[in-house]
Design an enzyme around this catalytic site. Structure first.
Site, PDB file in Angstrom:
ATOM      1  N   ASP A 135      27.853  68.192  36.783  1.00 16.47           N
ATOM      2  CA  ASP A 135      27.749  68.689  38.148  1.00 16.47           C
ATOM      3  C   ASP A 135      26.601  69.687  38.220  1.00 16.47           C
ATOM      4  O   ASP A 135      26.266  70.336  37.239  1.00 16.47           O
ATOM      5  CB  ASP A 135      29.075  69.288  38.633  1.00 16.47           C
ATOM      6  CG  ASP A 135      29.574  70.441  37.807  1.00 16.47           C
ATOM      7  OD1 ASP A 135      29.375  71.587  38.214  1.00 16.47           O
ATOM      8  OD2 ASP A 135      30.169  70.170  36.761  1.00 16.47           O
ATOM      9  N   GLU A 165      38.274  79.206  41.317  1.00 18.32           N
ATOM     10  CA  GLU A 165      38.168  79.767  39.970  1.00 18.32           C
ATOM     11  C   GLU A 165      38.528  81.242  39.910  1.00 18.32           C
ATOM     12  O   GLU A 165      38.820  81.742  38.838  1.00 18.32           O
ATOM     13  CB  GLU A 165      36.724  79.631  39.464  1.00 18.32           C
ATOM     14  CG  GLU A 165      36.203  78.226  39.461  1.00 18.32           C
ATOM     15  CD  GLU A 165      34.736  78.161  39.049  1.00 18.32           C
ATOM     16  OE1 GLU A 165      34.314  78.962  38.192  1.00 18.32           O
ATOM     17  OE2 GLU A 165      34.027  77.300  39.586  1.00 18.32           O
TER      18      GLU A 165
END
Length: 188
Positions: A1, A92
């Protein structure tokens, strides 16, 4: 990514990991929080498609920002086409100004708004510990993409559909390291 942190990417060269493993899909960061957009999103989104990669867009969720504004930011920036991967919610970090219960409400709201818009359930990206400790009980039925760079983990766990196993991938087309992922399935 990839994101703006990989700089200018030469998508015509981005097709193998370590000159061994073919790249079949790419996730591209599109947005962050309620108002920010990745500076390279449009360029990367187009480049991935022109290089015949299956592509997906992800939103970096900021726990202390309004979830509706974050969903609208993503929806305004990302135009999915047939063959693109489902949208991704990247969570996250821990909230600083709200409870975990409120965070879960916000994440669910983001997922609901995005699913209603694109008519597909989003993918949830997080670390294995974050998932186990905070999300598992609330996001059953979602595709889970786990970041786990533990050298001693050799196989995917049953609840991982995507596994980000390193942040130090070297790929032609960018001089910067990239996160590398595998999918527990086939290209089809």
């Amino acid at each position: 990514d990839v994101s703006q942190y990989q700089g200018d990417i030469d998508w015509t060269k981005m097709n193998m990991v370590y000159d061994i493993y073919p790249i079949n899909f790419v996730f591209i960061r599109s947005t962050m929080g309620g108002f920010n957009k990745d500076k390279k999103f449009n360029e990367n989104w187009i480049g991935a498609k022109q290089n015949n990669l299956i592509r997906g867009a992800y939103h970096f969720y900021r726990p202390d920002e309004n979830s509706t504004a974050q969903a609208q930011n993503f929806i305004q920036q990302v135009k999915l086409e047939t063959g693109d991967l489902p949208p991704v919610l990247d969570i996250e970090t821990m909230p600083r100004t709200q409870s975990m219960e409120r965070l879960i409400e916000g994440l669910k709201n983001w997922c609901t708004l995005v699913e209603e818009h694109y008519e597909i359930k989003p993918i949830i990206y997080t670390s294995d510990k974050y998932y186990e400790n905070f999300l598992k009980a609330h996001f059953e039925g979602y595709i889970i993409w786990i970041a786990n760079y533990n050298f001693f983990v050799e196989n995917m766990k049953p609840h991982w559909q995507f596994w980000q196993f390193t942040e130090k991938g070297q790929i032609k087309g960018t001089k910067y390291n990239v996160d590398v992922n595998i999918y527990d399935g086939t290209v089809d």
